[in-house]
Design a protein around this motif. Structure first.
Motif, mmCIF file in Angstrom:
data_model
loop_
_atom_site.group_PDB
_atom_site.id
_atom_site.type_symbol
_atom_site.label_atom_id
_atom_site.label_comp_id
_atom_site.label_asym_id
_atom_site.label_seq_id
_atom_site.Cartn_x
_atom_site.Cartn_y
_atom_site.Cartn_z
ATOM 1 N N TYR B 32 0.897 -1.171 0.000
ATOM 2 C CA TYR B 32 0.000 0.000 0.000
ATOM 3 C C TYR B 32 0.917 1.197 0.000
ATOM 4 C CZ TYR B 32 -3.968 -2.861 1.608
ATOM 5 O OH TYR B 32 -4.959 -3.776 1.731
ATOM 6 N N LYS B 35 4.137 1.103 2.057
ATOM 7 C CA LYS B 35 4.027 0.103 3.121
ATOM 8 C C LYS B 35 3.822 -1.277 2.529
ATOM 9 C CE LYS B 35 0.932 -1.350 6.775
ATOM 10 N NZ LYS B 35 1.882 -1.884 7.744
ATOM 11 N N ALA B 37 2.557 -4.753 2.673
ATOM 12 C CA ALA B 37 1.548 -5.447 3.478
ATOM 13 C C ALA B 37 1.687 -6.954 3.350
ATOM 14 C CB ALA B 37 0.154 -5.016 3.060
ATOM 15 N N PRO B 56 -2.630 -12.596 13.765
ATOM 16 C CA PRO B 56 -3.032 -11.407 14.530
ATOM 17 C C PRO B 56 -3.492 -10.278 13.610
ATOM 18 C CG PRO B 56 -0.650 -11.658 14.504
ATOM 19 C CD PRO B 56 -1.197 -12.892 13.872
ATOM 20 N N SER B 57 -4.185 -9.337 14.169
ATOM 21 C CA SER B 57 -4.702 -8.195 13.394
ATOM 22 C C SER B 57 -3.582 -7.474 12.677
ATOM 23 C CB SER B 57 -5.382 -7.196 14.328
ATOM 24 O OG SER B 57 -6.716 -7.526 14.462
ATOM 25 N N GLY B 58 -3.857 -7.079 11.449
ATOM 26 C CA GLY B 58 -2.897 -6.282 10.699
ATOM 27 C C GLY B 58 -1.818 -7.102 10.038
ATOM 28 N N CYS B 59 -1.976 -8.427 10.041
ATOM 29 C CA CYS B 59 -0.914 -9.230 9.451
ATOM 30 C C CYS B 59 -1.114 -9.424 7.957
ATOM 31 C CB CYS B 59 -0.819 -10.578 10.162
ATOM 32 S SG CYS B 59 -2.260 -11.590 9.872
ATOM 33 N N GLY B 60 -2.206 -8.943 7.416
ATOM 34 C CA GLY B 60 -2.364 -8.993 5.960
ATOM 35 C C GLY B 60 -3.337 -10.037 5.463
ATOM 36 N N LYS B 61 -4.118 -10.646 6.338
ATOM 37 C CA LYS B 61 -5.063 -11.681 5.902
ATOM 38 C C LYS B 61 -6.086 -11.082 4.927
ATOM 39 C CE LYS B 61 -6.664 -12.199 10.074
ATOM 40 N NZ LYS B 61 -5.953 -11.265 10.958
ATOM 41 N N SER B 62 -6.687 -9.990 5.361
ATOM 42 C CA SER B 62 -7.713 -9.374 4.504
ATOM 43 C C SER B 62 -7.090 -8.900 3.206
ATOM 44 C CB SER B 62 -8.353 -8.195 5.209
ATOM 45 O OG SER B 62 -8.960 -8.628 6.382
ATOM 46 N N THR B 63 -5.903 -8.352 3.308
ATOM 47 C CA THR B 63 -5.249 -7.858 2.105
ATOM 48 C C THR B 63 -5.095 -8.978 1.087
ATOM 49 O OG1 THR B 63 -4.083 -6.222 3.429
ATOM 50 C CG2 THR B 63 -3.186 -6.712 1.258
ATOM 51 N N VAL B 75 -7.860 0.903 -4.564
ATOM 52 C CA VAL B 75 -7.070 1.651 -3.579
ATOM 53 C C VAL B 75 -5.924 2.331 -4.311
ATOM 54 C CG1 VAL B 75 -5.725 1.441 -1.477
ATOM 55 C CG2 VAL B 75 -7.706 -0.025 -1.842
HETATM 56 N N1 LIG Z 1 -6.453 0.615 2.210
HETATM 57 C C1 LIG Z 1 -5.292 0.530 2.884
HETATM 58 N N2 LIG Z 1 -4.354 1.477 2.710
HETATM 59 C C2 LIG Z 1 -3.195 1.443 3.383
HETATM 60 N N3 LIG Z 1 -2.876 0.477 4.244
HETATM 61 C C3 LIG Z 1 -3.762 -0.513 4.463
HETATM 62 C C4 LIG Z 1 -5.000 -0.524 3.805
HETATM 63 N N4 LIG Z 1 -5.700 -1.627 4.210
HETATM 64 C C5 LIG Z 1 -4.888 -2.238 5.107
HETATM 65 N N5 LIG Z 1 -3.720 -1.595 5.244
HETATM 66 C C6 LIG Z 1 -2.599 -2.006 6.103
HETATM 67 O O1 LIG Z 1 -2.141 -3.229 5.642
HETATM 68 C C7 LIG Z 1 -1.871 -4.070 6.755
HETATM 69 C C8 LIG Z 1 -2.661 -5.338 6.651
HETATM 70 O O2 LIG Z 1 -4.004 -5.046 6.858
HETATM 71 P P1 LIG Z 1 -5.184 -6.140 6.778
HETATM 72 O O3 LIG Z 1 -4.944 -6.957 5.579
HETATM 73 O O4 LIG Z 1 -6.454 -5.451 6.873
HETATM 74 O O5 LIG Z 1 -4.893 -7.000 8.097
HETATM 75 P P2 LIG Z 1 -5.817 -8.098 8.772
HETATM 76 O O6 LIG Z 1 -7.006 -8.284 7.959
HETATM 77 O O7 LIG Z 1 -4.945 -9.254 8.841
HETATM 78 O O8 LIG Z 1 -6.126 -7.594 10.128
HETATM 79 C C9 LIG Z 1 -2.199 -3.326 8.012
HETATM 80 O O9 LIG Z 1 -0.995 -2.805 8.560
HETATM 81 C C10 LIG Z 1 -3.040 -2.195 7.534
HETATM 82 O O10 LIG Z 1 -2.788 -1.037 8.295
#
Ligand SMILES: Nc1ncnc2c1ncn2[C@@H]1O[C@H](COP(=O)(O)OP(=O)(O)O)[C@@H](O)[C@H]1O
Ligand SMILES: [Mg+2]
Lengths: 772, 269
Positions: B32, B35, B37, B56-63, B75
């Motif tokens: 991103y 950064k 991810a 854990p939260s923020g590890c990139g699963k959703s990404t 994005v």
């Molecule tokens: N739209 C975005 N723009 C910038 N950074 C993002 C965005 N979405 C998520 N991130 C960052 O990418 C990292 C992974 O996020 P995310 O995939 O949502 O984690 P998870 O779902 O595992 O909790 C996090 O550090 C988050 O801050």
């Protein structure tokens, strides 16, 4: 023990649970303040409405007549006269004797006391055989048995005593007997009218059973006795062709004579310095079984004639331009109104001065009606079945009736808006001089006898027309822009565009109107067709560009970042606009070539083509310009509100739709717009409100002519512009003033109805598309 | 951290399983802006199986999940390296329209997001978007997907009522029904139960079991128990890296990485 009583460090502290008095007080008082503010706003709105209604209501009340003390004269009285204040009225009997009586008590005498009597000095053998009184002018004309005429002028000399009390003193000036008719034939009827064209005296005599009229134009000074003996300037013999003469009406302009025959035919003659010419004849009741005319009267202004039949039918005939069989347009008499039926045969029609009201005596009733709008202003029983003479005072504030019992009954008249009625404001009215009924707004003019016309319909029409053109231009642009900015545009550009639009909304409309009228209108005028071509080319150009874009291969498209597509669109659209501009002369010469009226040559001019082919006019300050500039005022408002509503649609819905394989446009159209629809409707409504109430732009950018034409190339006058333009010159409390307030009420009602409707719609939509 | 970063081979769990590398993620990195991810992720998702992403939260699963249907395309300033293939074809293939990719790869979001329309309109949304207007077809699709989502009996009498009148669990199941109405091949679920009560969660978990027969499911979850209950395979992510990927049984019973062990036993996360 001491350990137990020691307060533990994290034990609850009761003092912290107390709410401070200040917090509670502030809470109560702020609550009250807010309630007070809210109620004040509601009260202010209601107060404004009440004020408007109070200003308007008097327009719709009829005439109020209060009886004043009657004065009893002799039963033989046939005519009367009075002074300006009605203090010393007089009557006149068949012998020409005038009796003055006091109407109110005074230090000198009781009411009803005879103040003065006067009789004409006649030579032996002379007798008064005809007389006519003109009460407002204080003139009595006497026709004598030998064809002579005497004119008597009554004036009142006012003396003031030391206490400031006024005493009117009648002064009588009688002209010497003036030979007018045929010598030695008795006068049967006399008329004397002073008009702008001179002084006309007419007498009727009979010879061998045939009526004839003699008219004489006299120098001004006929009535002022002692100033020599003026001779008639010219005598005309009018009526050898009028058998069966019933009555004669002489307009106060003294330039014509209207003769009514016993069989109901009306014959009109014009009289100029040289001659009497027959103009026209008509029979108002030709279609009735009894076609005779029971009563007739000329309305103030002398161009309308009210006639009654014996069956109670009342009609108004007026002189107005009519196209003759040979194609010429001439001013001729024709029927303009059918009035409400009377209670019986008409017995007399007595016009007011200064307005178009008249009193009709019929079927034992006296009714005051307005000729123009047909409204009944007052209705009361007649005191006796025969009414000898009725007169309205010059200011339309007193009504005096001489009945057959010799009593002079008087009423004070309170009718401040005789020309106002529902019909006047909202109905189609046939005004005098017009050739058809129409909706007309014309509140003032140079002429004295001008009748103001207060139809609000052209103004409502203008308001709706202006709003329509403004919204036609503004709504699509504002909504498409809002969708584009909220859904497609790059956020960094959005950060610039939104505040820019908001600044645009704060542009004063005077500035916009100024630009529209003085800068834009001439430009549009000079480049009308090229601009139309550009407008027509823009939408197809944008659509083509979009289509071409979507058929470009993916790799090329991906090079342009999301939200930057417009960078590709703009040059294309600009190019199309340029092309349209360049091709406009060609289009103009191909399709809009017309023959110039002045030079007879063929010219290619769209404006001229429009004038000749649409049947409509072309003004440079037209609805297109107004719509465009008013659109400018409306776009930012609609845009801002709609954009907010669209931006507030949760991202989750957009993602949800995209994740289901919808394109961005499909997402916008089937999820974003429906979800934001209530906000969009609000935006449109607020824009509508702005356009409806917009004043300065319309005042400055149109000709403000209250015409009713859908023509996009002429102007309009809106209700708000009308108020702005005319309120400064309207006298407070005058009909004009109240009519403007009625316009304001209409504006209020218009926005109220439409906003209520829109609010209901919005609530429904919100209920339907509300987001959790 | 997994030092090899090479492919972790997964043994077939049952014979009904189809291609083992149905979704194939290869050395996938994702940024991103500046950064990073995701860092060099490689994993294969077998066909008609449930794979859980934990971490854990923020590890990139959703990404990672959102990259599978390219929901991150909108994005700003994103960048990726490596490749993702579905059924042997890269999702970044210029010949593939992102819209058709999303029709193949359905998605259910963490927070249920029914459209403010009727239940019926929600379910057939995707079909309508595709241009289906035949009422019979839409009715049929609506019923089958609601039945599959175990919602039919609860809503069959009020299909024309607003979807926003449903309970939270019902809404989420409606979103599942909506996602499967146009019959995708893959279903991505991003913490579908995180906002639901235990009963609704239980229903959705049951549903996932049934949907497995037809769809390949990738589910992100915060709940270890849920991962253990519903998934065949589990991938553990930490700080944008794939730490361990194996059968669920193995991950929970006998993880090979110390970090996995620590996370599962609740020592961080
Ligand atoms: N739209 C975005 N723009 C910038 N950074 C993002 C965005 N979405 C998520 N991130 C960052 O990418 C990292 C992974 O996020 P995310 O995939 O949502 O984690 P998870 O779902 O595992 O909790 C996090 O550090 C988050 O801050
Ligand atoms: Mg997440």
């Amino acid at each position: 023990m001491s350990e137990n009583s020691k307060h533990p460090p994290d034990a609850p502290i009761p003092a912290r649970f107390q709410v401070s008095r200040f917090t509670l007080l502030a809470d109560t008082w702020m609550g009250r303040l807010i309630r007070f503010g809210g109620i004040s706003v509601v009260a202010a709105v209601i107060g404004m409405l009440v004020f408007l209604i109070c200003q308007v209501l008097p327009l719709f009340s009829g005439a109020k007549l209060e009886p004043l003390s009657p004065v009893s004269f002799e039963k033989t009285a046939v005519g009367f006269g009075e002074d300006e204040y009605g203090e010393l009225p007089f009557t006149c009997d068949q012998t020409g004797t005038l009796v003055f009586r006091r109407a109110y008590s005074s230090s000198a005498s009781a009411p009803g006391a005879v103040v003065k009597t006067w009789s004409p000095t006649l030579t032996p053998g002379q007798k008064v055989t005809a007389l006519r009184t003109y009460p407002r002018d204080g003139i009595v004309v006497l026709g004598l048995s030998d064809g002579n005429v005497i004119e008597v002028k009554v004036t009142y000399k006012i003396t003031f005593d030391e206490k400031g009390g006024r005493t009117p003193q009648p002064q009588i000036l009688a002209s010497p007997a003036q030979p007018l008719g045929r010598n030695l034939l008795p006068c049967l009827d006399v008329w004397s009218v002073k008009g702008p064209n001179g002084h006309l005296v007419i007498c009727r005599q009979q010879e061998a059973g045939r009526d004839f009229l003699t008219a004489a134009r006299l120098p001004e000074k006929f009535a002022s006795a002692g100033s020599g003996l003026p001779a008639p300037v010219k005598a005309f013999n009018i009526a050898s062709d009028i058998p069966e003469l019933e009555r004669v009406l002489v307009p106060s302009t003294a330039d014509s004579v209207i003769v009514i025959r016993k069989d109901g035919e009306v014959r009109v003659y014009t009289i100029d310095e040289e001659d009497v010419t027959f103009l026209q004849s008509f029979r108002p009741f030709a279609s009735l079984p009894d076609s005779r005319i029971a009563a007739a009267g000329l309305i103030f202004g002398n161009v309308s004639l009210v006639v009654n039949s014996f069956s109670g039918v009342e009609e108004v005939w007026s002189i107005y331009p009519q196209v003759q069989p040979d194609g010429q347009s001439l001013r001729r008499w024709g029927k303009i109104h059918d009035c409400d039926a009377l209670a019986g045969a008409g017995k007399g029609i007595f016009p007011a001065v200064g307005n178009k009201c008249y009193l009709t005596v019929a079927g034992g009733r006296m009714q005051i009606r307005n000729m123009t709008n047909g409204s009944l202003r007052w209705d009361a029983p007649a005191p006796t079945s025969e009414i000898r003479q009725v007169v309205f005072s010059r200011n339309y504030d007193r009504l005096t009736v001489l009945s057959a019992d010799g009593v002079l009954r008087r009423w004070s008249v309170e009718d401040y808006h005789p020309e106002a009625s529902w019909n006047t404001f909202f109905g189609k009215i046939w005004y005098e001089g017009a050739s058809a009924p129409a909706y007309t707004w014309q509140s003032s003019s140079g002429a004295d006898e001008f009748e103001a016309k207060y139809s609000l319909v052209p103004l409502l029409y203008g308001t709706i027309k202006g709003t329509f053109y403004a919204l036609l231009f503004a709504i699509p642009i504002a909504l498409l822009a809002a969708i584009y900015v909220s859904q497609f545009l790059r956020p960094e550009l959005k950060k610039i565009i939104k505040p820019t639009m908001e600044i645009m909304a704060s542009l004063p409309s005077v500035v916009l109107g100024f630009l529209a009228g003085l800068w834009l209108a001439p430009i549009v005028d000079a480049n009308l067709l090229p601009l139309i071509c550009i407008l027509a080319a823009l939408a197809p150009a944008a659509l083509t560009a979009g289509f071409a874009w979507s058929s470009l291969p993916q790799p090329i498209r991906r090079k342009v970042g999301p939200g930057w597509e417009f960078a590709y669109l703009i040059p294309f659209v600009v190019f199309c606009g340029w092309l349209a501009w360049q091709s406009a002369p060609l289009i103009e010469s191909t399709f809009f070539s017309v023959k110039d009226v002045a030079s007879g040559q063929n010219i290619s001019d769209f404006r001229e083509w429009w004038r000749q082919n649409s049947g409509w006019s072309y003004d440079s300050r037209n609805s297109i310009v107004v719509g465009f500039v008013m659109g400018f005022a409306v776009i930012p408002i609609v845009f801002t509100i709609a954009e907010d509503a669209l931006s507030n649609v949760p991202d989750a819905l957009v993602s949800g739709s995209l994740a289901l394989g919808a394109s961005r446009w499909q997402t916008v159209w089937s999820v974003v717009v429906p979800t934001a629809i209530s906000g969009i409707v609000s935006g449109i409504m607020i824009g509508f409100g702005r356009a409806v109430g917009e004043t300065m732009i319309v005042v400055m950018a149109t000709g403000n002519t209250p015409v009713m034409e859908a023509n996009p190339f002429n102007g309009m006058r809106t209700l708000s512009a009308n108020i702005a333009v005319e309120l400064p010159e309207a006298a407070v409390g005058h009909t004009h003033y109240r009519a403007l307030f009625l316009g304001a009420c209409c504006l209020f009602a218009l926005t109220f109805v439409i906003n209520t409707f829109a609010e209901i719609l919005r609530q429904r939509l919100r209920e339907r598309y509300k987001v959790v | 951290m997994n030092p090899s970063a090479s492919r972790i081979k997964v043994q077939p769990a049952t014979e009904s399983e189809g291609r083992k590398d149905y979704i194939r993620i290869q050395d996938y990195g994702f940024w991103y802006g500046a950064k990073k991810a995701l860092d060099a992720i490689s994993l294969d998702v077998p066909e008609r199986r449930v794979v859980a992403f934990i971490g854990p939260s923020g590890c990139g699963k959703s990404t990672l999940l959102r990259n599978l249907n390219r929901m991150n395309d909108l994005v700003d300033g994103i960048r990726h390296e490596g490749d993702i293939q579905i059924a042997g074809r890269s999702i970044y293939d210029p010949g593939i329209e992102v819209i058709s990719l999303r029709r193949r790869v359905g998605m259910v979001f963490q927070k249920s997001n029914p459209f403010p329309k009727s239940i019926y309109d929600n379910v057939v949304y995707a079909l309508r978007i595709m241009g289906v207007t035949d009422r019979a077809l839409l009715d049929e699709a609506c019923e089958t997907s609601l039945r599959k989502a175990a919602l039919w009996d609860e809503v069959k009498d009020r299909l024309n009522d607003s979807a926003l009148g449903l309970s939270g669990g019902q809404m989420q199941r409606l979103c599942i029904a909506r996602a499967i109405a146009n019959r995708p091949e893959i279903l991505l679920m991003d913490e579908p139960c995180s906002a639901l009560d235990p009963i609704a969660t239980g229903k959705i978990e049951e549903l996932i079991h049934e949907l497995k027969a037809q769809f390949t499911i990738v589910i992100v979850t915060h709940s270890m128990q849920q991962a253990a209950r519903v998934s065949d395979h589990t991938a553990f992510f930490y700080l944008g890296k794939l730490i361990e990927y194996d059968t669920t049984e193995k991950i929970f019973m006998n993880p090979s990485q110390a970090q996995t062990e620590a996370y599962i036993s609740g020592r961080f996360g």
